[in-house]
Design an enzyme around this catalytic site. Structure first.
Site, short mmCIF file in Angstrom:
data_model
loop_
_atom_site.label_atom_id
_atom_site.label_comp_id
_atom_site.label_asym_id
_atom_site.label_seq_id
_atom_site.Cartn_x
_atom_site.Cartn_y
_atom_site.Cartn_z
N ASP A 228 -34.05 36.03 29.11
CA ASP A 228 -32.98 35.28 29.76
C ASP A 228 -32.38 36.15 30.85
OD1 ASP A 228 -31.15 33.35 30.28
OD2 ASP A 228 -30.02 33.57 28.41
N GLU B 251 -35.00 31.39 32.44
CA GLU B 251 -35.32 31.78 31.07
C GLU B 251 -36.68 31.24 30.64
OE1 GLU B 251 -32.96 30.09 27.84
OE2 GLU B 251 -32.01 28.74 29.25
#
Lengths: 374, 373
Positions: B21, B117
């Site tokens: 992420d 992500e």
């Protein structure tokens, strides 16, 4: 339990309730349909715990009240094939089998455990609103299709239809984040203010159920977790989605300056032709307004291209913009107005599709975001 | 259950899933590109007068309570001196593509969730690249070294836990949840952290006295299904750290390539360049024939000792121009290939990450919410 009823009443009841049958894979009992006899009425119930349907049909009670649960699939199959209009249904003395007798045919069916059947919420006392059946059906037809498919689970709120009640108006809204359908309808009487988010697939089923009824009005009732749609014969219970619904008013572009006035049929059929050669990934159809004419076109590397001039009923300013053709077709083929207006602003702002006057689609509007062509 | 099934479930228990992420991605890119913005509250989003919302907020801006999806007007009230920038989506997309190429050099099992992500299944990569934890740390290091951006990485036996892990320590974190740590990790976690539990469901759970995942675990499967319908089953599974969903890679990137094996090993640069030119023209002709453009140019070199390497670079814009393509291929051959005096046995040129000019089309969304483009 021992009663006689007509084949047509039983078939109607089993088919209608059967729409709510569960698959039985998580809880086997949900594949069962519950039969309850009380006085001269048979109540059929099916549920997948997301929704439940109760249908009441008249019977001639011959041996007292009682209840049983048996496979909904089996019951549906059998009722469709009964040889005679008169049906006699009886619970065996031992309570382990149900006998269905019609004409010269007799079925002895195994039961599912009655005690396992889930307890469903009682129909609440408090009426929220009453609406004419055809009006509710029309509102469902014009909105449920626009919700996000339930397979996409991360955005639970967009899988629902948002039902808002205020005064004598009901507003139904559905959106998948790219297009939005809104329909306002008149209620039969003033309703307390309320907002309910209900699964769009459940409401599509409700639409089919309502289509098989003759009742004039539908009553809406609620407890904290469910919304009930009640007619004299049928109660449809849907679980409310406990999520916030996005603020839709702010995305409705009511001030768009460029209005394309079109014959709905001509617009729809031109889009359906253009749809054939859209690129599969984007489904983009290009709109070009120049010198007062509208050109609709599409092209894909694999298939080729389509181009068509669609007459504008009123002059409009020039613009070039593209939309997913399917989104516009979805709305146009459900509308009934002879004329529509497609309001635009610029290539990256939402378009607003509205009926142009007339009664047919009054209170309906449809918002669609364009496709950016890089 | 047969032996095969047992083995399969054994293997499933041992999956190694990474969740990567990027930290405040859009805002971090802007701060990277414009050093004067570093250390300052930066908001990337729509203008308040257009009722825009925040797409990303730098960590400095988050200190003021600014969050993604918040109306920009409100964000600017919370922090009036924040710098507001319009998103440069094309730029972020290109950087995201380069991050994705780093992922793909370790595993083909990459499932991007958005530009910033992705899930990676590195179970099968361990034999090549070493333990999953080392792969995760190397990806993190390469993203920082090659792109100047930080990310938070979670490593766990499934997607749900990997995402929880990456969220555990942000920014610039690295968190591992081992199978034996799952129960302890989940026990005190607030129910809101479970995937799919929105504020309303959380309120409902709290009303039942269920604040943590440990509390939730006290309810039976039937009770949860009874209360929450089909979501109940998922809650029951998540509360036990169960998540069987596979990492689903993007549709396999289509590619075009041409290569030539030389009758004799080639040492002469001019001769190599001549062949490179020829191969490039053939690839570009194929590209044009399909009506496509390439985002990535790749070359392949096999040396006399049979060592084979590939080198690739991503272009600023997808191209079908022979000049641009050749320029990129030459640069790769000159600057990124260490010949070390070895002769070349095979030379190849490839076009990857092909796009239809039409698929560049982008469906815009009505609501600027996370998860929608």
């Amino acid at each position: 339990m021992d009663f006689v009823c007509t084949k047509s009443a039983l078939t109607f009841g089993v088919r209608t309730a059967g729409r709510a049958l569960g698959s039985g894979s998580t809880m086997p009992i949900l594949a069962g349909m519950k039969l309850e006899v009380q006085g001269d009425q048979l109540r059929l119930t099916a549920t997948d715990l997301e929704r439940a349907i109760h249908v009441t049909v008249p019977v001639e009670n011959r041996g007292g009240d009682g209840a049983a649960v048996l496979s909904g699939q089996l019951l549906t199959k059998i009722t469709g094939m009964l040889p005679d209009e008169t049906v006699h249904i009886r619970l065996a003395e031992a309570g382990d089998k149900l006998t269905i007798h019609s004409g010269e045919a007799t079925f002895e069916l195994l039961l599912l455990p009655l005690d396992d059947y889930p307890e469903l919420p009682e129909v609440p006392e408090q009426t929220v609103a009453t609406i004419r059946r055809e009006r509710l059906m029309r509102a469902l037809e014009l909105t449920t299709f626009a919700a996000m498919s339930a397979k996409e689970t991360s955005r639970l709120n967009l899988t629902g239809v948002d039902i808002t009640l205020q005064g004598e108006r009901a507003r139904l809204v559905a959106t998948n984040g790219y297009r939005l359908a809104l329909k306002e309808e008149t209620l039969e009487s003033e309703a307390p203010e309320g907002e309910f988010l209900v699964d769009a697939d459940a409401l599509k089923d409700l639409h089919s159920v309502l289509g098989g009824l003759a009742d004039e009005t539908v009553t809406l009732l609620t407890n904290a977790g469910h919304l009930f749609f009640q007619t004299p014969q049928v109660i449809y219970m849907a679980r409310l989605i406990q999520e916030e619904y996005p603020d839709v008013e702010r995305v409705i572009p009511r001030e768009n300056p460029i209005g394309l006035s079109l014959s709905r049929e001509a617009f729809l059929s031109a889009l359906q032709r253009a749809e054939i050669t859209t690129a599969p990934e984007s489904g983009a159809v290009i709109f070009e307004v120049q010198d007062g004419t509208l050109k609709i076109s599409s092209s894909s590397a694999e298939k080729g291209q389509t181009e068509e001039i669609v007459p504008l009923l009123k002059p409009a300013a020039s613009i070039k913009i593209s939309f997913r053709g399917e989104y516009l077709i979805d709305a146009l083929r459900r509308m009934k107005s002879p004329e529509v207006v497609f309001w635009l602003k610029d290539p990256e702002s939402a378009g607003l599709l509205e009926p142009a006057g007339g009664e047919e689609d009054q209170g309906f509007l449809y918002v669609c975001m364009p496709i950016r062509m890089d | 259950m047969g032996k095969g099934n047992e083995r399969r479930s054994q293997r499933q228990r041992e999956r190694k899933i990474l969740h990567v992420d990027m930290d405040a991605f859009y805002a971090s890119v802007e701060q990277r590109d414009r050093p004067e913005l570093r250390g300052k509250p930066v908001i990337v989003g729509g203008r308040p007068e257009e009722r825009g919302v925040v797409a990303a907020a730098s960590y400095e801006a988050r200190k003021y309570g600014i969050r993604s999806a918040m109306p920009t007007a409100r964000a600017l009230r919370l922090c009036p001196h924040a710098v507001l920038l319009r998103p440069r989506m094309g730029h972020y997309r290109r950087i995201s593509q380069r991050i994705r190429e780093i992922f793909l050099s370790y595993t083909p099992w990459v499932e991007p969730l958005s530009l910033d992500e992705a899930f990676l299944d590195v179970t099968g990569s361990e034999r090549l690249f070493g333990p999953a934890e080392r792969i995760g740390r190397e990806i993190k290091r390469r993203i920082f070294q090659e792109l100047g951006l930080t990310c938070s990485v979670g490593l766990a036996p499934n997607k749900f836990l990997a995402k929880l892990a990456s969220d555990h320590q942000k920014p610039d974190g690295f968190t591992v949840i081992r199978p034996e740590e799952v129960e302890g990790f989940l026990r005190d976690l607030p129910v809101e952290k479970l995937w799919g539990v929105g504020p309303a469901t959380a309120r409902k759970l709290r009303a039942l006295g269920l604040r943590t995942v440990g509390d939730l675990r006290r309810l039976s499967k039937e009770e949860l299904i009874g209360r929450f319908g089909k979501w109940g089953l998922r809650l029951w599974e998540r509360a036990r750290g169960v998540d069987e969903r596979p990492v689903v890679p993007e549709r396999e990137p289509k590619s075009l390539s041409r290569e030539t094996t030389f009758p004799q090993d080639v040492h002469d640069d001019r001769e190599l360049d001549q062949v490179l030119l020829q191969l490039t023209h053939e690839v570009v002709e194929d590209l044009k024939g399909e009506g496509r453009r390439a985002r990535t140019v790749q070359i392949k070199v096999r040396f006399a000792d049979f060592t084979t390497i590939t080198r690739q670079c991503t272009l600023a814009e997808p191209t079908d121009s022979p000049e641009v393509f050749l320029g990129a291929a030459r640069k790769l051959l000159r600057e990124r290939v260490e010949r070390g005096g070895r002769g070349v046995r095979l030379l190849g040129v490839g076009a990857r990450n092909l796009v239809d000019p039409e698929t560049e089309a982008k469906q815009l969304s009505l609501f600027s919410l996370p998860g929608l483009p």
